[in-house]
Design a protein around this motif. Structure first.
Motif, PDB file in Angstrom:
ATOM      1  N   VAL A 369      -0.989   2.046  -6.946  1.00 22.69           N
ATOM      2  CA  VAL A 369      -1.483   2.827  -6.223  1.00 22.69           C
ATOM      3  C   VAL A 369      -2.943   3.280  -6.267  1.00 22.69           C
ATOM      4  O   VAL A 369      -3.949   3.082  -5.419  1.00 22.69           O
ATOM      5  CB  VAL A 369      -0.834   4.296  -5.934  1.00 22.69           C
ATOM      6  CG1 VAL A 369      -1.740   5.251  -5.291  1.00 22.69           C
ATOM      7  CG2 VAL A 369       0.663   4.144  -5.333  1.00 22.69           C
ATOM      8  N   ASN A 370      -3.394   3.403  -7.585  1.00 25.48           N
ATOM      9  CA  ASN A 370      -4.696   3.464  -8.135  1.00 25.48           C
ATOM     10  C   ASN A 370      -5.506   2.158  -7.786  1.00 25.48           C
ATOM     11  O   ASN A 370      -6.878   2.377  -7.147  1.00 25.48           O
ATOM     12  CB  ASN A 370      -4.774   3.820  -9.452  1.00 25.48           C
ATOM     13  CG  ASN A 370      -4.328   5.311  -9.973  1.00 25.48           C
ATOM     14  OD1 ASN A 370      -4.286   6.186  -8.929  1.00 25.48           O
ATOM     15  ND2 ASN A 370      -3.793   5.167 -11.124  1.00 25.48           N
ATOM     16  N   ARG A 373      -6.037   2.315  -4.047  1.00 28.03           N
ATOM     17  CA  ARG A 373      -7.168   3.414  -3.592  1.00 28.03           C
ATOM     18  C   ARG A 373      -8.493   2.907  -3.697  1.00 28.03           C
ATOM     19  O   ARG A 373      -9.405   3.322  -3.012  1.00 28.03           O
ATOM     20  CB  ARG A 373      -6.549   4.371  -4.436  1.00 28.03           C
ATOM     21  CG  ARG A 373      -7.437   5.980  -3.988  1.00 28.03           C
ATOM     22  CD  ARG A 373      -7.028   7.138  -4.815  1.00 28.03           C
ATOM     23  NE  ARG A 373      -5.697   7.283  -4.641  1.00 28.03           N
ATOM     24  CZ  ARG A 373      -4.791   8.140  -5.430  1.00 28.03           C
ATOM     25  NH1 ARG A 373      -5.599   8.641  -6.498  1.00 28.03           N
ATOM     26  NH2 ARG A 373      -3.502   8.235  -5.447  1.00 28.03           N
ATOM     27  N   LEU A 376      -9.382   0.700  -1.231  1.00 34.74           N
ATOM     28  CA  LEU A 376      -9.884   1.131   0.099  1.00 34.74           C
ATOM     29  C   LEU A 376     -11.186   1.734   0.157  1.00 34.74           C
ATOM     30  O   LEU A 376     -11.744   1.691   0.847  1.00 34.74           O
ATOM     31  CB  LEU A 376      -8.727   2.132   0.405  1.00 34.74           C
ATOM     32  CG  LEU A 376      -8.602   2.657   1.792  1.00 34.74           C
ATOM     33  CD1 LEU A 376      -8.465   1.638   2.670  1.00 34.74           C
ATOM     34  CD2 LEU A 376      -7.439   3.820   1.713  1.00 34.74           C
ATOM     35  N   GLU A 377     -11.377   2.632  -0.904  1.00 38.25           N
ATOM     36  CA  GLU A 377     -12.775   2.982  -0.982  1.00 38.25           C
ATOM     37  C   GLU A 377     -13.843   2.162  -1.110  1.00 38.25           C
ATOM     38  O   GLU A 377     -14.940   2.443  -0.531  1.00 38.25           O
ATOM     39  CB  GLU A 377     -12.771   3.891  -2.436  1.00 38.25           C
ATOM     40  CG  GLU A 377     -11.898   5.069  -2.588  1.00 38.25           C
ATOM     41  CD  GLU A 377     -12.190   5.732  -3.921  1.00 38.25           C
ATOM     42  OE1 GLU A 377     -12.722   5.298  -4.827  1.00 38.25           O
ATOM     43  OE2 GLU A 377     -11.216   6.918  -4.033  1.00 38.25           O
ATOM     44  N   LYS A 391      -3.681  -0.831   4.644  1.00 41.49           N
ATOM     45  CA  LYS A 391      -3.883  -0.317   3.216  1.00 41.49           C
ATOM     46  C   LYS A 391      -3.295   1.042   2.915  1.00 41.49           C
ATOM     47  O   LYS A 391      -2.642   1.142   1.845  1.00 41.49           O
ATOM     48  CB  LYS A 391      -5.496  -0.168   3.005  1.00 41.49           C
ATOM     49  CG  LYS A 391      -6.468  -1.457   2.899  1.00 41.49           C
ATOM     50  CD  LYS A 391      -6.033  -2.115   1.560  1.00 41.49           C
ATOM     51  CE  LYS A 391      -7.087  -3.490   1.340  1.00 41.49           C
ATOM     52  NZ  LYS A 391      -6.904  -4.102   0.400  1.00 41.49           N
ATOM     53  N   TYR A 392      -3.494   1.826   4.000  1.00 42.60           N
ATOM     54  CA  TYR A 392      -2.755   3.102   3.967  1.00 42.60           C
ATOM     55  C   TYR A 392      -1.362   2.820   3.995  1.00 42.60           C
ATOM     56  O   TYR A 392      -0.510   3.756   3.148  1.00 42.60           O
ATOM     57  CB  TYR A 392      -3.057   3.988   4.822  1.00 42.60           C
ATOM     58  CG  TYR A 392      -4.493   4.903   4.676  1.00 42.60           C
ATOM     59  CD1 TYR A 392      -4.724   5.586   3.372  1.00 42.60           C
ATOM     60  CD2 TYR A 392      -5.728   4.514   5.603  1.00 42.60           C
ATOM     61  CE1 TYR A 392      -6.031   6.313   3.132  1.00 42.60           C
ATOM     62  CE2 TYR A 392      -6.837   5.029   5.089  1.00 42.60           C
ATOM     63  CZ  TYR A 392      -6.991   5.776   4.208  1.00 42.60           C
ATOM     64  OH  TYR A 392      -8.160   6.441   3.878  1.00 42.60           O
ATOM     65  N   ILE A 395       0.119   2.043   0.404  1.00 41.78           N
ATOM     66  CA  ILE A 395      -0.053   3.036  -0.518  1.00 41.78           C
ATOM     67  C   ILE A 395       1.358   3.862  -0.355  1.00 41.78           C
ATOM     68  O   ILE A 395       1.805   4.441  -1.272  1.00 41.78           O
ATOM     69  CB  ILE A 395      -1.356   3.873  -0.427  1.00 41.78           C
ATOM     70  CG1 ILE A 395      -2.572   3.017  -0.736  1.00 41.78           C
ATOM     71  CG2 ILE A 395      -1.135   5.198  -1.319  1.00 41.78           C
ATOM     72  CD1 ILE A 395      -3.961   3.554  -0.728  1.00 41.78           C
ATOM     73  N   TRP A 435       1.118  13.913  -2.165  1.00 38.36           N
ATOM     74  CA  TRP A 435       0.194  12.740  -2.237  1.00 38.36           C
ATOM     75  C   TRP A 435       0.736  11.752  -1.206  1.00 38.36           C
ATOM     76  O   TRP A 435      -0.333  11.205  -0.545  1.00 38.36           O
ATOM     77  CB  TRP A 435       0.249  12.046  -3.632  1.00 38.36           C
ATOM     78  CG  TRP A 435      -0.816  12.532  -4.602  1.00 38.36           C
ATOM     79  CD1 TRP A 435      -0.124  13.427  -5.986  1.00 38.36           C
ATOM     80  CD2 TRP A 435      -2.073  12.394  -4.481  1.00 38.36           C
ATOM     81  NE1 TRP A 435      -1.309  13.571  -6.503  1.00 38.36           N
ATOM     82  CE2 TRP A 435      -2.675  13.036  -5.541  1.00 38.36           C
ATOM     83  CE3 TRP A 435      -2.963  11.835  -3.608  1.00 38.36           C
ATOM     84  CZ2 TRP A 435      -3.879  13.155  -6.208  1.00 38.36           C
ATOM     85  CZ3 TRP A 435      -4.412  11.899  -4.074  1.00 38.36           C
ATOM     86  CH2 TRP A 435      -4.786  12.576  -5.271  1.00 38.36           C
ATOM     87  N   HIS A 439      -2.117  10.552   2.249  1.00 34.99           N
ATOM     88  CA  HIS A 439      -2.446   9.404   2.555  1.00 34.99           C
ATOM     89  C   HIS A 439      -2.031   9.028   3.980  1.00 34.99           C
ATOM     90  O   HIS A 439      -2.581   8.317   4.658  1.00 34.99           O
ATOM     91  CB  HIS A 439      -1.833   8.258   1.742  1.00 34.99           C
ATOM     92  CG  HIS A 439      -2.634   8.296   0.305  1.00 34.99           C
ATOM     93  ND1 HIS A 439      -2.077   8.828  -0.676  1.00 34.99           N
ATOM     94  CD2 HIS A 439      -3.696   7.727  -0.035  1.00 34.99           C
ATOM     95  CE1 HIS A 439      -2.943   8.795  -1.772  1.00 34.99           C
ATOM     96  NE2 HIS A 439      -4.093   7.895  -1.418  1.00 34.99           N
ATOM     97  N   SER A 442      -4.467  10.831   6.084  1.00 35.39           N
ATOM     98  CA  SER A 442      -5.902   9.761   5.977  1.00 35.39           C
ATOM     99  C   SER A 442      -5.686   8.648   6.817  1.00 35.39           C
ATOM    100  O   SER A 442      -6.675   8.074   7.334  1.00 35.39           O
ATOM    101  CB  SER A 442      -5.925   9.362   4.491  1.00 35.39           C
ATOM    102  OG  SER A 442      -6.199  10.636   3.405  1.00 35.39           O
TER     103      SER A 442
END
Length: 614
Positions: A369-370, A373, A376-377, A391-392, A395, A435, A439, A442
Motif C-alpha cells: 500500500v505504501n 501510495r 500515486l503521489e 491505482k486507487y 490500494i 483508511w 482511498h 479519494s
C-alpha cells in the motif's frame, strides 16, 4: 611458545579456520598492520606443529622435504600446517604490496604475485584435504575451507587484474560466509560478517572495472546475485544446495533445544520437532527482514524476505493444524488425565503460529500500500481517469485483504478468550476501515465527484472515531507486530479533516478545466510550505486579502492581522532653533546663581575653622 595438545578425533576433524586465523592475526601483528611480525609468527607456528608431529624436514645433508598428503593426515594438526603455510605466503605478499606502493619497485610486484600463487596453491591443498570425499572433516569445516581457498584465489586474480574471475571467486566466498553466518553460534556469525566486510570492497572494485551496476545504486548483494546467476553451471548452484543442507542440520540441532513457546504472558511446551524447525526458519527470516529494514534495502529484496517468512509460517501452520487434528482424533478414541492439557497446548501453538502468519501477511500488504501510495503521489499530474482510478482500486483491494486477515485473526480461539487482545483487533479493524474508506473517497474526488467524496470522508471519520474509542480502553502490547497508536489515529483524523475541506471547497466553487490541478496544489500538512511562508510573513495576513480564496486551509498558524503592526509614516512636530543662546552671559559659580557675593579667601578659612553661617 607452548603447543596445544591435540587428540586424534577418529575419522572426523573440526577446524574452525576463521576463528584460528582471526585470533592469530589480531594477536601477532595485524591489529597494527605489521605483516612482517605475523609472517614470522606463521613460520614459527608451522615449525612447532611439524616438530610436535615429528614431521620435520631435517637439516643439512639429512634434509628431506615431506609433503602432506591424504594418506598421512590422521591428526587435525596436519591441516593447521597447511593453513599457516597459506597465511605465511599471504602475509608476505601483503608486506611486499605495501613496500611496492611506497617505492614503486616493479620487482616486488612480481615477487608479490609469486607469493599469492603460493597462498592460492596452499589454499587449494587445504580444500582438497578437507574435501567431502575424504570423510575427514565435518560439514562446516568443508565449507569453511572452500570459502578460504576461493578467497585466496580471488586475491591472486585481483592482483593479476583478472576482474571477472576474481569477482567469481569473491562472490563464491561471500555466498558461503553469508550462509554459514546463519548456521553457527553468535561468535561464528560475527566472524563470518567480518569476513564479508573484508570481501565487499574487492567486489565493488571488480564491478567498477567491469562496469557492472554503474547505471544504478546496485549494492554488493545485487552484484553477488548477478554473479551467482551467471555461474550456476560452474557449481555455485550445488554449493548453495549443500550450504542449505548445513542450515537444515543446524536448525534440527537448535530445534532440539526449542522446548517451549512464550506468547502474551503464556508459556507452553513444544514437542513437535517439525513444527519447531518451521518456527526457527520463521524466526531466522524475521531477523533477516528486520536487518533489511534497518539498512533501507530495496523493495524487491524486502518482498523476497517476506515471501520466505510467509512460506516458513505457512509450513508451521500446516504442521500445527495437522497436530491439532491428529490430537482430536486420538482424544476421541482414548482419553487420559493429561489429554485436555495436551490439546490446550497444541491449540495455543496453532493460535500463535496463525496469529503471526496473518500479522506478517498484513504487514506485507501494508508495505505494498505504501509503495502504491508513493507511486500515486508521483503521478498526481496525470489526468487520465483510468490510471488514477486503477491505482486507487489496487490500494482498496489491498485494504480488503488486510481486513479479511484481521477478521480471520478475530476468529482464533486465543483471541476470543482474551478480552484485551480482542479489543485490539477491533480497534485495528476500525482503523484500517477508515483508511480504506479514505482511498475510496479519494478515488471519487479524483473523478470530480466531490459530494460522494464528502460523504465517504465523513464515514471514514466515524470509523476513525470508533478506533480512538477502542484504543482508549486498551493496554497496548509493546511487542505487537501491528500496533496502532493514538498518534497514528490523530494523524489520520487530520488527513480526513483536510481532505473533506478540500472536497467541500471544490464543490462550492464549482468545477472548471483547471480546478483539479489547482486543488491538488493545496496543502493540509502542518509542516507544509504554505505554513512556512506564513511564518516568514511572505503572504499577506487574512485581513488584507478578504476578497481572495486562501491557498492554505490549515487552522494552525493562521495569521488574521499583522502584530505588531508595521511602521507607517506620520507628520512630525516642526523643529525650533534657539539662536539667542550665544548672546546670554550665564553665571559662572553657584553663589552667583544663588544671588550671593563670592566669599574671600580669609572668609573661606574662617568658615572652615568656626563653621559657616547657615
Amino acid at each position: 611458545m607452548e603447543i596445544e595438545s591435540f587428540e586424534t578425533q577418529g575419522a572426523t576433524f573440526s577446524l574452525d579456520i576463521l576463528a584460528l586465523t582471526n585470533d592469530a592475526r589480531n594477536t601477532y601483528g595485524l591489529r597494527h598492520q605489521d605483516y612482517s611480525r605475523y609472517r614470522q609468527y606463521c613460520t614459527q607456528k608451522v615449525h612447532q606443529l611439524r616438530k610436535s608431529l615429528n614431521f620435520t624436514h631435517g637439516k643439512g645433508k639429512s634434509f628431506q622435504k615431506k609433503e602432506i598428503t591424504d594418506i598421512i593426515v590422521n591428526d587435525v594438526r596436519y591441516l593447521q600446517i597447511v593453513l599457516f603455510d597459506t597465511e605465511r605466503a599471504w602475509s608476505y605478499a601483503m608486506e611486499l604490496k605495501r613496500e611496492s606502493r611506497s617505492n614503486g619497485d616493479v620487482r616486488k610486484k612480481h615477487h608479490l604475485i609469486k607469493r599469492l600463487k603460493k597462498a592460492a596453491k596452499c589454499g587449494e591443498q587445504l580444500e582438497k584435504l578437507c574435501s567431502r570425499d575424504s570423510n575427514r572433516v565435518d560439514t562446516r569445516t568443508f565449507f569453511d575451507a572452500q570459502a578460504y581457498s576461493a578467497l585466496m584465489s580471488g586475491y591472486l586474480l585481483f592482483e593479476k587484474q583478472s576482474w571477472q574471475a576474481a569477482l567469481d571467486k569473491f562472490a563464491a566466498a561471500r555466498t558461503i560466509y553469508e550462509k554459514l553466518s546463519k548456521a553457527g553460534s553468535s561468535h561464528q556469525e560475527t566472524l563470518c560478517q567480518s569476513a564479508i566486510d573484508d570481501i565487499d570492497p574487492n567486489i565493488r572494485f571488480c564491478a567498477f572495472k567491469l562496469k557492472l551496476g554503474t547505471g544504478s545504486n546496485a549494492g554488493v548483494e545485487d552484484l553477488v546475485k548477478i554473479t551467482v546467476g551467471k555461474n550456476k553451471g560452474v557449481g555455485l548452484d550445488l554449493l548453495e544446495a549443500e550450504v542449505e543442507s548445513v542450515l537444515a542440520q543446524t536448525r534440527q540441532e537448535k530445534a532440539a533445544s526449542l522446548t517451549s513457546i512464550s506468547w502474551r504472558g503464556h508459556v507452553v511446551s513444544l514437542k513437535n520437532a517439525d513444527l519447531a524447525i518451521c518456527i526457527l526458519r520463521a524466526r531466522e527470516a524475521t531477523t533477516n527482514l528486520e536487518n533489511a529494514s534497518d539498512t533501507d534495502a530495496e523493495e524487491a529484496t524486502k518482498m523476497e524476505l517476506f515471501d520466505l517468512l510467509l512460506e516458513a509460517y505457512g509450513d508451521a501452520e500446516r504442521f500445527a493444524k495437522n497436530a491439532v487434528k491428529e490430537d482430536a482424533e486420538a482424544t476421541a478414541k482414548v482419553k487420559s488425565s493429561k489429554s485436555e492439557q495436551i490439546s490446550a497446548d497444541l491449540n495455543f501453538v496453532y493460535n500463535y503460529v496463525a496469529y503471526n502468519y496473518l500479522s506478517r501477511r498484513i504487514q506485507r500488504n501494508l508495505m505494498l500500500v505504501n509503495s502504491l501510495r508513493l507511486s500515486l503521489e508521483n503521478h498526481e499530474h496525470v489526468e487520465e481517469e483510468r490510471l488514477v482510478g486503477g491505482k486507487y482500486q489496487d490500494i482498496v483491494k489491498l485494504y480488503d485483504n488486510v481486513l479479511q486477515s484481521l477478521n480471520e485473526i478475530s476468529e482464533l480461539s486465543a483471541v476470543q478468550n482474551d478480552i484485551n487482545l480482542s479489543r485490539e483487533i477491533d480497534s485495528k479493524i476500525w482503523y484500517y476501515k477508515a483508511w480504506r474508506t479514505l482511498h475510496v473517497a479519494s478515488a471519487y474526488s479524483a473523478l470530480n465527484k466531490e459530494w460522494e467524496a464528502i460523504l465517504l470522508y465523513e464515514r471514514a471519520r466515524e470509523y476513525n472515531a470508533q478506533a480512538r474509542a477502542s484504543l482508549s480502553q486498551l493496554i497496548m502490547d509493546k511487542d505487537d507486530i501491528l500496533a496502532v497508536t493514538t498518534k497514528e489515529v490523530t494523524e489520520l483524523e487530520n488527513i480526513l479533516r483536510g481532505q473533506k475541506c478540500k472536497a467541500r471547497a471544490a464543490w462550492h466553487i464549482g468545477l472548471d478545466s483547471n480546478l483539479t490541478k489547482r486543488m491538488s496544489e493545496l496543502s493540509f500538512d502542518d509542516n507544509s510550505k504554505a505554513d512556512i511562508n506564513i511564518d516568514n510573513k511572505e503572504e499577506p495576513s487574512l485581513s488584507k486579502r478578504l476578497n481572495q480564496y486562501p491557498s492554505n486551509l490549515s487552522l494552525n498558524n493562521l495569521r488574521l492581522i499583522d502584530f505588531p503592526p508595521e511602521f507607517t509614516s506620520i507628520f512630525a512636530k516642526p523643529l525650533f532653533f534657539d539662536i539667542t543662546f550665544n548672546y546670554i552671559d550665564f553665571p559662572s559659580t553657584l553663589s552667583q546663581r544663588a544671588g550671593r557675593k563670592a566669599p574671600t579667601s580669609f572668609g573661606i578659612i574662617f568658615d572652615k575653622i568656626w563653621g559657616a553661617k547657615k
